[in-house]
Every structure is written in C-alpha cells, then in structure tokens.
Design a protein around this motif. Structure first.
Motif, PDB file in Angstrom:
ATOM      1  N   ASP A  40      47.498  43.454  -8.460  1.00 45.55           N
ATOM      2  CA  ASP A  40      46.611  44.674  -9.188  1.00 45.55           C
ATOM      3  C   ASP A  40      46.886  45.813 -10.401  1.00 45.55           C
ATOM      4  O   ASP A  40      46.285  45.546 -11.885  1.00 45.55           O
ATOM      5  CB  ASP A  40      45.577  45.438  -8.205  1.00 45.55           C
ATOM      6  CG  ASP A  40      45.143  46.775  -8.880  1.00 45.55           C
ATOM      7  OD1 ASP A  40      44.117  46.048  -9.602  1.00 45.55           O
ATOM      8  OD2 ASP A  40      45.188  47.410  -8.850  1.00 45.55           O
TER       9      ASP A  40
ATOM     10  N   ALA B  57      33.368  38.584  -8.780  1.00 43.91           N
ATOM     11  CA  ALA B  57      33.701  37.997  -9.659  1.00 43.91           C
ATOM     12  C   ALA B  57      34.831  39.131 -10.127  1.00 43.91           C
ATOM     13  O   ALA B  57      35.544  39.084 -11.251  1.00 43.91           O
ATOM     14  CB  ALA B  57      32.724  39.299 -10.406  1.00 43.91           C
ATOM     15  N   ASN B  58      35.540  39.702  -9.308  1.00 41.14           N
ATOM     16  CA  ASN B  58      36.566  41.114  -9.152  1.00 41.14           C
ATOM     17  C   ASN B  58      37.620  40.321  -8.155  1.00 41.14           C
ATOM     18  O   ASN B  58      37.843  41.388  -7.041  1.00 41.14           O
ATOM     19  CB  ASN B  58      35.956  42.409  -9.148  1.00 41.14           C
ATOM     20  CG  ASN B  58      37.198  42.743  -9.371  1.00 41.14           C
ATOM     21  OD1 ASN B  58      38.758  42.573  -9.993  1.00 41.14           O
ATOM     22  ND2 ASN B  58      37.706  44.776 -10.069  1.00 41.14           N
ATOM     23  N   PRO B  59      38.281  38.952  -7.968  1.00 36.54           N
ATOM     24  CA  PRO B  59      38.948  38.935  -7.133  1.00 36.54           C
ATOM     25  C   PRO B  59      40.428  39.168  -6.446  1.00 36.54           C
ATOM     26  O   PRO B  59      40.741  39.584  -5.066  1.00 36.54           O
ATOM     27  CB  PRO B  59      39.113  37.681  -7.093  1.00 36.54           C
ATOM     28  CG  PRO B  59      39.450  37.147  -8.693  1.00 36.54           C
ATOM     29  CD  PRO B  59      37.764  38.218  -9.136  1.00 36.54           C
ATOM     30  N   ILE B  60      40.719  40.287  -7.582  1.00 35.70           N
ATOM     31  CA  ILE B  60      41.231  41.329  -6.903  1.00 35.70           C
ATOM     32  C   ILE B  60      41.481  42.431  -6.351  1.00 35.70           C
ATOM     33  O   ILE B  60      42.176  42.743  -5.726  1.00 35.70           O
ATOM     34  CB  ILE B  60      41.983  41.361  -8.916  1.00 35.70           C
ATOM     35  CG1 ILE B  60      42.781  40.089  -9.543  1.00 35.70           C
ATOM     36  CG2 ILE B  60      43.420  42.744  -8.414  1.00 35.70           C
ATOM     37  CD1 ILE B  60      43.237  40.345 -10.615  1.00 35.70           C
ATOM     38  N   GLU B  61      40.052  42.793  -7.198  1.00 38.64           N
ATOM     39  CA  GLU B  61      39.714  44.201  -6.357  1.00 38.64           C
ATOM     40  C   GLU B  61      39.784  43.513  -4.683  1.00 38.64           C
ATOM     41  O   GLU B  61      39.698  44.563  -3.252  1.00 38.64           O
ATOM     42  CB  GLU B  61      38.692  44.920  -6.868  1.00 38.64           C
ATOM     43  CG  GLU B  61      38.399  46.048  -6.206  1.00 38.64           C
ATOM     44  CD  GLU B  61      37.447  45.971  -6.369  1.00 38.64           C
ATOM     45  OE1 GLU B  61      36.269  47.579  -6.786  1.00 38.64           O
ATOM     46  OE2 GLU B  61      35.710  45.376  -6.079  1.00 38.64           O
TER      47      GLU B  61
ATOM     48  N   LEU C 159      35.587  35.246  -3.205  1.00 40.21           N
ATOM     49  CA  LEU C 159      36.160  36.189  -3.789  1.00 40.21           C
ATOM     50  C   LEU C 159      35.363  37.254  -4.831  1.00 40.21           C
ATOM     51  O   LEU C 159      35.490  38.380  -4.657  1.00 40.21           O
ATOM     52  CB  LEU C 159      37.575  36.468  -4.232  1.00 40.21           C
ATOM     53  CG  LEU C 159      38.806  36.309  -2.778  1.00 40.21           C
ATOM     54  CD1 LEU C 159      40.410  36.628  -3.499  1.00 40.21           C
ATOM     55  CD2 LEU C 159      38.274  37.186  -1.482  1.00 40.21           C
TER      56      LEU C 159
END
Lengths: 224, 315
Positions: free
Chosen positions: A123, A61-65, A59
C-alpha cells in the motif's frame, strides 16, 4: 494443547476430557489427529482465496485496498476465534477448542503481520518515513500498530519451552495482553471506517461477549 | 485467576513439528498473493461500455492526455452509500434504482423555477464529453470521460435572483429504490452545495453519461454533479432538486463529521484528512501512489475563486 486453565477450588461443572485409564486398561479412544491440520488448513484458506482472487482479478478495481481490508478482517476474526477457545471449554465443557488455541493465536499473529507488511510494502510502497509519520500522527494507525506490537511477544513465547522458562503464572500474566490487543484491534477498525460502523460494531459485540464470559467464570470462582 | 497448574499435556497433544515448520509456507503464500495482484490487474475482464448511447456534440480533454480509467473499473468501484457502503455494493444493487422517468426541480432564489423530465432537461443543452480527473477523499483517483452540460448553462436559464449565493443539490430519498437508505448511515437525503461562483464555473458539469453512454445507476443516474477540482463526495448523485439559497447549507458530510469534511473540499495535498494524508493518491490501475495536485490539477482555472481564503481553515 497446553495450559487448560484448571480451577483451584470449585470444580468446574464440566467433565474432563477422557483420559487414559490405569495401566493395563484398554487403550483410550485415539485423539482426533486431524483436528489441528484441519484448523491450519482453515486458517490458510482466506490467504489462498486472496491469492486466487488476486491472480484472477477478483479483488476488483483497487486490489491493494481490498487485500489490506481482507487481511485486517481475518486478523480480527481469528483473534475472536482464539479468544473463544477458553469460554467454550469453561462454559460448554468442550476440550477440543483448547487444542486449537495456540494454533489460532499464531494464525492471528501471522495475519496481523501480513496486514502490516501489506500496508508497509504494497500500500505505501515501502516509504518508511511516511509510514512512521502515519503511525505517530494517525490515531487509528497508532492503535493498530500497538496491537501488533502486543501480539509479537505472545507469538514469540507461544512454545512450551517458553512456558517453562517464564513459569506458568508469569507466562499467563503476559498472555493476558491478548485482551488489550483485541480491544485495540477493534478500535483500530472502528476508527478507520468513514460512516458505516456496522462491521466494527459486530466485532465489538463479539469481543464484549467473550470478555463477559470470562467475567462470569471468574465471578463463579469467587464464591467459595 | 489463581489456578494451580497441572501440566497434563502429553507430547502427542502439542502441535506436531511437521505442521509447525509449515508456518513458513503460510507466510510465503502471502508473498505469492501480492505477486498475483500484478497479474490479476491485467486479467480483469475488459468489458466494454454498455447502455443507451448519447449524442455528443464536442469532446474536451481536461485530463492532460491521460488514459481514461477502464469502464469496468469506473462502474464497479463506487462510493454511493444509498446503494450500500462497500465499493462493490452500488453496482450490485443499482438494479433497484429506476432512473427513468425522472423529474428534476430547479428552484429557490431563481426568477424562472423549472420542473422538467430529465431527458427533456439535457436536451436543452448540447452535450459535451469531458475527460476529467476524479479524486476521492479516500486518496484514490480515476480519469473519467463524463458526458454532460455545464451547470452554469442551466443556472443562467433559470435566472438567479440577486440574493442567490449558494446552490444546494439534493439526492432522491426513496428507500425502495435506494436500499442503503434503510439504515441511517448518513442523514438522508444526501445534500451537497457549492458557492454560486463555483456552480457557475465552466468546469462544473451536470453529467448524464459516461463513456458516451447513459449514466449507470451506480454512478448516479440519471443526473449527477461533477466538480473536478473538489473531492468526489461533492458530486451529488441521482439529483432530484437544485435549489439556490442565500445561506450556506450544512451539507451531509459536514453534518456527519465537521472536523473531517469541509464545505469547500478542494483537493489539496497540503491539507490532510485527520485520518490520512492527502499528499498522494492511488490512481486506479496503478501500483505506486502518485503526488496529488493542488485543486486536482485545475489550479490554473479555479485558484482565483479562492483568493484571500485560508485553505487550511476553509477546507
């Protein structure tokens, strides 16, 4: 599946799906029993891929986004697929999409719910106050949240029991909220992007085509 | 639609109950995915820095001792619309950008304009490694060890005239090298600007490297601007021209959406972007958001530049 729209006057230019003949005639071809399990598996695939990518670092560097965006993308995609079932039946004479419509609708709601829960829990770290502020203050979140609220009663009343309880006409009227939810969903996406409106525009075009197809059917019915 | 309804659905056509009950599994998958994230963040391959090493004369930590964001993340998660609008696009498409040979021009309100090959340009100054916080307007942030030299050193060399008030930075315009420019997502070429006192500030850096190596294409090779107390979009990438002007330029994002992006773009937790709050940010690699610092933590050094300015109106 329930509720094929059966026109009242002008018979549709589509042959009905093969039905069982009179008693005593040979048994009809068996229904494609694998259709719904296959569709359910297909609906679950993006979620499985999300889990797999999440576990392997796919996902980015920013899996949450990335997760939030993907869940939103699949919500809109499934909503368009749900809305494609009726025109496919009416204009192309296919019976099988109608058997998937309820499943696709529920999958849409499942993804919309996960998208919201991801935003709320992952998030925003369950900061309810901040989320409430966002919902009120940020128009793109307001319309997205409104779309989710519109889908909820449709998922709740998706069973045959609810069709009986409400009566078919009222049930059908209620379920036209899908159109409003789809419009709000596309607006939610379009208002979120910073500059590149390409993907939201594709969704808008697909949705416009699906609504125009319904208009065409409706206009044809107006002619006696 | 007025249609008479014939309930011609057999029980066998309804969704089988077994399938129905699997909805719960469907939902628990989501939870599993979220859990996987925590693991996945660890599993990401920690690829080391690559590229030509640069001679670094001194190192300065201007990020309060925070650990730098891994090279892998800094070079794979980029906003560089000239190489595509998805965060992964720039790293994927950077191969089409040819950062050498590369000519940079410094002109406008200067007494000694110059046009120079980029490698000759940076050799005029001792290179420094500066560890800076980097805050994107999208509310994510990193800690980046840039390699470069103060923009002020270059500007003093070209001797600004008394009319110089602003510095304008222009990115390369070449759709063959920057395929994102084939679509009018923004008004190409990308232009950014600073007030002259901001441009001369010792924190303002022209970067030619990252992690001691020459700058990768996706990070704005061969030369980019770094203004650590402002949102990342102020840091123009792949610069071909620096022009000093008398008048304030209309920069690319301001032209695109003047209500959302201001000329100053100072990091400010008190002034929200119209579509999201700027009070908190997600540091890449961290799960929970952290509080955003005024001027991205550089208030002590730069707040004086804005004395008497209403930061809400001049955002």
């Amino acid at each position: 599946m329930a509720l094929a729209a059966v026109p009242s006057k002008a018979a549709p230019a589509v042959p009905a799906a093969p039905r069982a003949g009179p008693p005593g005639s040979p048994a009809p071809a068996p229904r494609r029993r694998w259709l719904q399990p296959l569709a359910l598996a297909a609906c679950a695939a993006p979620l499985l891929k999300l889990a797999a990518d999440g576990a392997t670092g796919g996902l980015g560097a920013n899996p949450i986004e990335a997760g939030l965006s993907r869940l939103g993308f699949w919500t809109l995609t499934l909503l368009c697929l749900t809305l494609a079932a009726t025109p496919l039946h009416q204009l192309a004479g296919l019976a099988w999409p109608l058997r998937l419509r309820r499943l696709l609708g529920l999958a849409t709601f499942a993804y919309a719910t996960l998208h919201f829960l991801w935003y709320l829990g992952v998030d925003q770290g369950l900061e309810l106050g901040l989320v409430a502020t966002d919902v009120v203050k940020r128009p793109f979140i307001t319309v997205g949240f409104a779309a989710l609220l519109l889908l909820a009663p449709l998922a709740l009343t998706s069973t045959d029991g609810w069709v009986r309880r409400l009566g078919f006409r009222a049930w059908k009227r209620l379920h036209r909220l899908t159109y409003a939810a789809a419009l709000l969903g596309v607006v939610h996406f379009a208002w979120r992007v910073k500059a590149d409106r390409l993907v939201p525009s594709v969704f808008a075009a697909v949705l416009a085509a699906l609504l125009l197809a319904r208009l065409a059917t409706w206009a044809r019915r107006q002619r006696p | 639609m007025a249609g008479s309804f014939r309930p011609d659905v057999k029980e066998s056509e309804a969704t089988p109950e077994g399938l129905w009950l699997r909805r719960r599994e469907f939902l628990t998958l989501g939870a599993a995915g979220a859990l996987g994230l925590a693991v996945g963040a660890r599993a990401r391959a920690a690829a080391g820095p690559t590229g030509q090493p640069l001679p670094v004369a001194r190192r300065v930590d201007s990020a309060g001792g925070e650990a730098p964001t891994p090279w892998e993340d800094v070079t794979s998660y980029n906003n560089f619309y000239e190489l595509g609008t998805d965060k992964a696009d720039p790293a994927r498409l950077a191969g089409s950008l040819r950062p050498r040979p590369w000519t940079v021009t410094v002109d406008g309100e200067v007494k000694r304009p110059l046009t120079l090959d980029v490698d000759a340009l940076w050799r005029l100054f001792p290179l420094e490694e500066r560890l800076y916080r980097h805050r994107c307007v999208e509310a994510w942030s990193m800690v980046v060890p840039w390699v470069g030299f103060p923009l002020g050193d270059l500007l003093r060399r070209v001797e600004p005239t008394s009319r110089a008030r602003f510095a304008v930075f222009t990115t390369l315009l070449d759709p063959a090298q920057l395929p994102g420019q084939r679509r009018a997502v923004l008004d190409w070429p990308y232009q950014e600007g600073l007030r002259l006192d901001e441009a001369l500030h010792p924190l303002t850096l022209l970067a030619v490297g990252l992690y001691g190596r020459v700058l990768p294409g996706q990070n704005g090779a061969p030369l980019r601007l770094v203004v650590p107390w402002k949102y990342g979009f102020k840091g123009a990438k792949s610069i071909v021209r620096i022009t000093l002007t008398e008048r304030q330029p209309t920069t690319t994002w301001v032209r695109m959406a003047p209500r959302e992006y201001g000329f100053y773009a100072n990091v400010n937790p008190e002034v929200d972007h119209p579509r999201w709050s700027q009070a908190r940010e997600r540091r890449i690699g961290e799960f929970l958001r952290r509080k955003t610092l005024p001027f991205n933590g550089y208030a002590a050094e730069v707040a004086g530049l804005y004395a008497g300015l209403d930061l809400r109106r001049s955002f």
